[in-house]
Scaffold this motif. Structure first.
Motif, PDB file in Angstrom:
ATOM      1  N   ASN A 109     101.542  -3.460  33.227  1.00 41.92           N
ATOM      2  CA  ASN A 109     101.950  -2.054  33.320  1.00 41.92           C
ATOM      3  C   ASN A 109     100.787  -1.080  33.157  1.00 41.92           C
ATOM      4  O   ASN A 109     100.976   0.124  33.237  1.00 41.92           O
ATOM      5  CB  ASN A 109     103.020  -1.753  32.270  1.00 41.92           C
ATOM      6  CG  ASN A 109     104.315  -2.495  32.558  1.00 41.92           C
ATOM      7  OD1 ASN A 109     104.759  -2.540  33.701  1.00 41.92           O
ATOM      8  ND2 ASN A 109     104.908  -3.087  31.539  1.00 41.92           N
ATOM      9  N   SER A 110      99.605  -1.611  32.904  1.00 41.00           N
ATOM     10  CA  SER A 110      98.417  -0.763  32.773  1.00 41.00           C
ATOM     11  C   SER A 110      97.186  -1.603  33.085  1.00 41.00           C
ATOM     12  O   SER A 110      97.255  -2.843  33.134  1.00 41.00           O
ATOM     13  CB  SER A 110      98.305  -0.196  31.357  1.00 41.00           C
ATOM     14  OG  SER A 110      98.092  -1.243  30.419  1.00 41.00           O
ATOM     15  N   GLN A 135     104.589  -7.092  24.854  1.00 36.85           N
ATOM     16  CA  GLN A 135     105.864  -6.709  25.447  1.00 36.85           C
ATOM     17  C   GLN A 135     106.801  -7.914  25.518  1.00 36.85           C
ATOM     18  O   GLN A 135     106.384  -9.035  25.817  1.00 36.85           O
ATOM     19  CB  GLN A 135     105.641  -6.154  26.858  1.00 36.85           C
ATOM     20  CG  GLN A 135     106.899  -5.632  27.508  1.00 36.85           C
ATOM     21  CD  GLN A 135     106.606  -5.012  28.863  1.00 36.85           C
ATOM     22  OE1 GLN A 135     105.452  -4.874  29.239  1.00 36.85           O
ATOM     23  NE2 GLN A 135     107.634  -4.655  29.592  1.00 36.85           N
ATOM     24  N   LYS A 279     113.801  -8.267  32.781  1.00 33.93           N
ATOM     25  CA  LYS A 279     113.895  -6.940  32.173  1.00 33.93           C
ATOM     26  C   LYS A 279     112.507  -6.441  31.830  1.00 33.93           C
ATOM     27  O   LYS A 279     111.717  -7.130  31.195  1.00 33.93           O
ATOM     28  CB  LYS A 279     114.769  -7.006  30.914  1.00 33.93           C
ATOM     29  CG  LYS A 279     115.123  -5.645  30.347  1.00 33.93           C
ATOM     30  CD  LYS A 279     116.086  -5.788  29.178  1.00 33.93           C
ATOM     31  CE  LYS A 279     116.475  -4.430  28.618  1.00 33.93           C
ATOM     32  NZ  LYS A 279     117.403  -4.556  27.469  1.00 33.93           N
ATOM     33  N   ARG A 280     112.196  -5.195  32.269  1.00 35.21           N
ATOM     34  CA  ARG A 280     110.906  -4.593  31.974  1.00 35.21           C
ATOM     35  C   ARG A 280     111.080  -3.073  31.906  1.00 35.21           C
ATOM     36  O   ARG A 280     111.583  -2.469  32.844  1.00 35.21           O
ATOM     37  CB  ARG A 280     109.870  -4.956  33.040  1.00 35.21           C
ATOM     38  CG  ARG A 280     108.467  -4.412  32.743  1.00 35.21           C
ATOM     39  CD  ARG A 280     107.538  -4.644  33.894  1.00 35.21           C
ATOM     40  NE  ARG A 280     107.350  -6.050  34.182  1.00 35.21           N
ATOM     41  CZ  ARG A 280     106.938  -6.522  35.354  1.00 35.21           C
ATOM     42  NH1 ARG A 280     106.717  -5.691  36.352  1.00 35.21           N
ATOM     43  NH2 ARG A 280     106.792  -7.820  35.538  1.00 35.21           N
ATOM     44  N   ASP A 281     110.655  -2.487  30.803  1.00 35.82           N
ATOM     45  CA  ASP A 281     110.777  -1.033  30.616  1.00 35.82           C
ATOM     46  C   ASP A 281     112.197  -0.544  30.869  1.00 35.82           C
ATOM     47  O   ASP A 281     112.429   0.427  31.594  1.00 35.82           O
ATOM     48  CB  ASP A 281     109.795  -0.296  31.544  1.00 35.82           C
ATOM     49  CG  ASP A 281     108.353  -0.554  31.180  1.00 35.82           C
ATOM     50  OD1 ASP A 281     108.098  -0.888  30.014  1.00 35.82           O
ATOM     51  OD2 ASP A 281     107.491  -0.425  32.060  1.00 35.82           O
ATOM     52  N   ARG A 282     113.164  -1.241  30.275  1.00 35.17           N
ATOM     53  CA  ARG A 282     114.583  -0.881  30.361  1.00 35.17           C
ATOM     54  C   ARG A 282     115.132  -0.943  31.791  1.00 35.17           C
ATOM     55  O   ARG A 282     116.190  -0.393  32.082  1.00 35.17           O
ATOM     56  CB  ARG A 282     114.814   0.526  29.789  1.00 35.17           C
ATOM     57  CG  ARG A 282     114.437   0.646  28.314  1.00 35.17           C
ATOM     58  CD  ARG A 282     114.733   2.017  27.779  1.00 35.17           C
ATOM     59  NE  ARG A 282     114.350   2.120  26.367  1.00 35.17           N
ATOM     60  CZ  ARG A 282     114.489   3.227  25.645  1.00 35.17           C
ATOM     61  NH1 ARG A 282     114.996   4.316  26.209  1.00 35.17           N
ATOM     62  NH2 ARG A 282     114.121   3.235  24.375  1.00 35.17           N
ATOM     63  N   LYS A 283     114.411  -1.594  32.667  1.00 32.14           N
ATOM     64  CA  LYS A 283     114.876  -1.801  34.035  1.00 32.14           C
ATOM     65  C   LYS A 283     114.833  -3.292  34.345  1.00 32.14           C
ATOM     66  O   LYS A 283     114.095  -4.049  33.725  1.00 32.14           O
ATOM     67  CB  LYS A 283     113.997  -1.054  35.044  1.00 32.14           C
ATOM     68  CG  LYS A 283     114.026   0.456  34.920  1.00 32.14           C
ATOM     69  CD  LYS A 283     113.102   1.078  35.963  1.00 32.14           C
ATOM     70  CE  LYS A 283     113.072   2.601  35.850  1.00 32.14           C
ATOM     71  NZ  LYS A 283     112.145   3.203  36.834  1.00 32.14           N
TER      72      LYS A 283
END
Length: 500
Positions: A109-110, A135, A279-283
């Motif tokens: 994610n970064s 994470q 599931k990643r970042d609430r998605k």
């Protein structure tokens, strides 16, 4: 216009990981032209030619080197360098190296997370500058603030107990991550407190070793055999099904479109996502490309020329190829092993999802005792090479019945079978067996359900600290991984009993 007259170009950039293309400061890591040839004015054609001739010929990478990612800006040179490192360290071909690098890029994610993920995969471990919890792909048992505070406490203790350790922060982060991925919100803090108490009092937690004999292991293994009714709840076929004539109308396992069996060999354009939804970042996103589940604006990332299918129910499977109970068809064998780890590979054919390989490992010695390739009955549609590791049907492949007969040479109905998600393997072999130890059902204890199970890769990493399934799939590695998990818990339980 402000003119710097090349003054700042001689000073190293104060910003770490600067991504500005026209930054006025010096960047030694990406400067390709020698300082002696730099000039504030345009170089002459002779100097340009000298520079171009002196520079190394760029290495050509298949398919321009990598697949593009859009959610994180990663320097192209770094991506190409990492692909080459993966190719060299993990002995993968260029295509597989590109795919692995792409998977790591998509999961990041970064930019910082990308470098961290790549370092872990390449076993280039360095202590991070800041303490940040890893994470989780599951529901977190605690808030980020609580997790970070626990890591800091663990870190301070590790510094005291292991003063020579070069990566105390990394170890603290990993210790907390193991606890976070194997506990609930009710058991997380008790396990953290136990870990802290263990670090403060290492002498009390020294393992009281007892060399377990094969008989010890076997007696404990028998206690782990899963009852028939529980196996049924987890999707195992435990009784011979009544045959059901399959319908001509099928639904593609990948794209979901309907097609007729008689038309399966007609080329079409089947688009689908090759990876699972995670599931990643609430998605919920696809792990293969990062697309959001349910986003109708973007097209699936993978395509194929044919539709594929599974049989819809046990009755259809029975109609194509009958199930057999091992106690009925496997002869008692004096040379049969008491327990084996087993893993099968399957691929798509015109007859469904068929057996392609059987690999078995002796539970006690860890030695491979069987590894055979199997000829499918139907015509091959897709060997599922990415997951099966099988690129072609070789001449030495056995007929289906021959492979099952060979399996009977090393096991009988009394043999304990160990594996991860063994219902799929037994279905492909059309066998019904009563002595099953399935790591996907048993571990972590009390945390699995018929609708949720941990992957073998995660179990092996969390409990054994090992990485598996990092390159081309190896069925022997998976069979041994399941065995090692079972042995770990047996030994842990025995150690717990001794310490009381």
């Amino acid at each position: 216009m402000f003119k710097h007259d090349d003054y700042f170009s001689r000073i190293n950039c104060p910003k770490n990981n600067c991504q500005l293309i026209n930054c006025i400061f010096k960047h030694p890591e990406r400067d390709t032209v020698p300082d002696t040839l730099k000039s504030s004015s345009e170089p002459s054609s002779n100097v340009k030619r000298k520079i171009e001739n002196d520079l190394p010929e760029p290495k050509k990478v298949h398919n321009e080197g990598f697949k593009p990612v859009h959610h994180v800006k990663i320097p192209s040179n770094d991506r190409l360098k990492n692909i080459k490192s993966i190719e060299s360290i993990h002995k993968l071909d260029n295509t597989s190296s590109q795919q692995k690098e792409f998977e790591l890029a998509i999961k990041s994610n970064s930019l910082k997370e990308y470098y961290s993920n790549m370092s872990v995969y390449l076993n280039i471990e360095s202590d991070p500058q800041f303490i940040t919890p890893k994470q989780l792909n599951i529901s977190s048992p605690a808030t980020l603030q609580v997790r970070k505070s626990n890591i800091e406490n663990i870190y301070e203790l590790i510094k005291l107990t292991e003063p020579n350790l070069k990566t105390p922060k990394l170890k603290a982060i990993n210790e907390e991550y193991k606890i976070a991925t194997t506990t609930s919100k009710f058991t997380y803090m008790p396990n953290i407190k136990r870990k802290i108490h263990e670090l403060k009092n290492p002498e009390k937690y020294k393992i009281k070793t007892k060399e377990l004999t094969n008989d010890d292991y076997y007696n404990e293994l028998l206690k782990l055999v899963i009852p028939k009714d529980k196996l049924v709840k987890y999707g195992y076929i435990m009784d011979v099904p009544t045959p059901i004539t399959p319908s001509e109308e099928r639904k593609c396992r990948r794209c979901g479109k309907e097609f007729k069996l008689s038309d399966q060999l007609l080329p079409i354009h089947c688009q689908f996502h090759a990876g699972k939804a995670i599931k990643r970042d609430r998605k919920r996103v696809y792990e293969c490309c990062g697309d959001v589940l349910g986003d109708n604006e973007s097209e699936p990332c993978t395509s194929y020329n044919y539709h594929v299918f599974y049989w819809d129910n046990p009755g259809e499977m029975q109609s194509f190829l009958p199930f057999k109970i091992t106690s009925d068809v496997f002869t008692r064998n004096e040379n049969a092993l008491k327990a084996i780890g087993i893993d099968c590979e399957m691929g798509f054919t015109t007859k469904g999802f068929e057996l392609l390989r059987i690999t078995a490992v002796d539970f006690f010695t860890g030695e491979e005792v069987l590894d055979v390739l199997v000829k499918p009955i139907g015509e091959v549609i897709d060997l599922n090479s990415r997951w099966s590791g099988i690129e072609s049907i070789k001449d030495e492949a056995l007929e289906f019945n021959e492979s099952i007969k060979l399996l009977n040479d090393i096991m009988d109905s009394e043999t304990v079978l160990i594996g991860h998600g063994l219902e799929n393997d037994l279905n492909s072999m059309r066998l019904i067996h009563n002595r099953i130890v399935d790591t996907a059902i048993l571990y972590p204890p009390h945390k699995t359900s018929p609708t949720f199970r941990y992957s073998l890769k995660m179990l092996v990493f969390n409990y054994l600290g090992k990485k598996i399934q990092t390159g081309q799939h190896d069925s022997g590695e998976d069979a041994l991984g399941a065995i090692d998990i079972v042995k770990y818990f047996i030994k842990k339980d025995q150690t717990s009993i001794l310490s009381k």
